[in-house]
Design a protein around this motif. Structure first.
Motif, PDB file in Angstrom:
ATOM      1  N   THR A   1       0.821  -1.146   0.068  1.00  0.00           N
ATOM      2  CA  THR A   1       0.011  -0.128   0.040  1.00  0.00           C
ATOM      3  C   THR A   1       0.851   1.314   0.025  1.00  0.00           C
ATOM      4  OG1 THR A   1      -1.787  -1.153   1.251  1.00  0.00           O
ATOM      5  CG2 THR A   1      -1.940   1.069   1.364  1.00  0.00           C
ATOM      6  N   VAL A   2       1.935   1.198   0.762  1.00  0.00           N
ATOM      7  CA  VAL A   2       2.797   2.622   0.703  1.00  0.00           C
ATOM      8  C   VAL A   2       3.686   2.607  -0.653  1.00  0.00           C
ATOM      9  CG1 VAL A   2       4.930   3.307   1.927  1.00  0.00           C
ATOM     10  CG2 VAL A   2       3.203   2.327   3.355  1.00  0.00           C
TER      11      VAL A   2
ATOM     12  N   ILE B   1       0.816   4.168  -2.904  1.00  0.00           N
ATOM     13  CA  ILE B   1       0.522   5.354  -2.553  1.00  0.00           C
ATOM     14  C   ILE B   1       1.657   6.308  -3.133  1.00  0.00           C
ATOM     15  CG2 ILE B   1       0.326   7.155  -0.718  1.00  0.00           C
ATOM     16  CD1 ILE B   1      -1.357   4.960   0.822  1.00  0.00           C
TER      17      ILE B   1
ATOM     18  N   VAL C   1      -6.674   7.764  -1.641  1.00  0.00           N
ATOM     19  CA  VAL C   1      -7.531   7.430  -0.253  1.00  0.00           C
ATOM     20  C   VAL C   1      -8.211   6.284  -0.153  1.00  0.00           C
ATOM     21  CG1 VAL C   1      -9.687   8.196   0.672  1.00  0.00           C
ATOM     22  CG2 VAL C   1      -8.263  10.168  -0.241  1.00  0.00           C
TER      23      VAL C   1
ATOM     24  N   SER D   1      -6.588   3.478  -1.440  1.00  0.00           N
ATOM     25  CA  SER D   1      -5.354   2.573  -0.977  1.00  0.00           C
ATOM     26  C   SER D   1      -5.142   2.744   0.243  1.00  0.00           C
ATOM     27  CB  SER D   1      -4.181   3.016  -1.850  1.00  0.00           C
ATOM     28  OG  SER D   1      -4.397   2.941  -3.271  1.00  0.00           O
ATOM     29  N   CYS D   2      -5.559   3.603   1.018  1.00  0.00           N
ATOM     30  CA  CYS D   2      -5.219   3.496   2.515  1.00  0.00           C
ATOM     31  C   CYS D   2      -6.055   2.272   3.155  1.00  0.00           C
ATOM     32  CB  CYS D   2      -5.611   4.838   3.211  1.00  0.00           C
ATOM     33  SG  CYS D   2      -4.655   6.242   2.604  1.00  0.00           S
TER      34      CYS D   2
ATOM     35  N   ILE E   1      -3.714  -0.485   4.318  1.00  0.00           N
ATOM     36  CA  ILE E   1      -2.978  -0.376   5.672  1.00  0.00           C
ATOM     37  C   ILE E   1      -3.802  -0.655   6.821  1.00  0.00           C
ATOM     38  CG2 ILE E   1      -2.002   1.468   7.010  1.00  0.00           C
ATOM     39  CD1 ILE E   1      -1.126   2.974   4.839  1.00  0.00           C
TER      40      ILE E   1
ATOM     41  N   THR F   1     -10.931  -4.409   1.263  1.00  0.00           N
ATOM     42  CA  THR F   1     -10.003  -4.392   0.511  1.00  0.00           C
ATOM     43  C   THR F   1      -9.956  -4.996  -0.945  1.00  0.00           C
ATOM     44  OG1 THR F   1      -8.993  -4.344   2.797  1.00  0.00           O
ATOM     45  CG2 THR F   1      -7.454  -4.582   0.732  1.00  0.00           C
TER      46      THR F   1
END
Length: 195
Positions: free
Chosen positions: A48-49, A52, A70, A72-73, A76, A103
């Protein structure tokens, strides 16, 4: 028939020698740990990081890219819940299961949106604004951008696969998708001594 005559004569029959019962599997809740949720959750968070940060590189389409960032968060949050669900606490497992489904759907949505970036007019504008001698630069930019979009699409597909895997293992423990498995226990009784 033999067992009826055998029991009538005082000899033990087959039903007197064997006892079959079905018990719940006491290790059913440990099935979730087979998925290595700590590793898969950490992988979800790291991907995810990565996603982003790579989306920020082509922030020309503010609305589409910001929606993708947004959304994609969610990865996390899902990864954190997968790590927290290692304690096998049932409400945490249920939250993990629900979040993995969210997700999976969210990254499916992001994958569809990211296919639209391949025809983004902001990157094709390079062909119209540069001079003829700078066209190789445009080709290099478009090739690099295409590879970046391909990496994003691959990352999103991996996120979907991770979510489906974790949801399946959560489902094994929660028993929302299948009935609880029972293991047969066979006990042999020694024959009774005849009088």
């Amino acid at each position: 028939m033999l067992s009826d005559s055998a029991t009538a004569e005082g000899n033990p029959g087959p039903s007197d020698l064997l006892e079959i019962t079905f018990q719940k599997n006491p290790n059913q809740n440990k099935k979730f740990l087979e998925a290595e949720p700590k590793i898969l959750g950490a992988t979800e968070i790291m991907l995810t990081v990565l996603l982003i940060t790579s989306k920020m590189a082509y922030f020309s389409d503010w609305i589409g890219t910001s929606v993708e960032i947004v959304c994609s968060c969610v990865g996390i949050i899902a990864g954190s819940l997968a790590i927290a669900a290692q304690n096998l606490h049932l409400p945490t497992l249920k939250a993990c299961f629900g979040m993995q489904i969210v997700t999976c759907l969210t990254y499916g949505f992001i994958l569809i949106i990211s296919f639209d970036h391949q025809s983004n007019p902001a990157y094709t504008a390079c062909w119209y604004t540069l001079e003829k001698n700078e066209l190789p630069l445009c080709k290099s930019l478009l090739i690099g951008f295409g590879q970046m979009v391909s990496i994003d699409n691959l990352t999103e597909a991996v996120q979907i696969a991770l979510s489906v895997t974790l949801a399946a293992y959560c489902c094994k423990v929660i028993q929302c998708c299948s009935p609880r498995s029972h293991e047969p226990v066979i006990v042999m009784k020694p024959p009774r001594a005849s009088d």
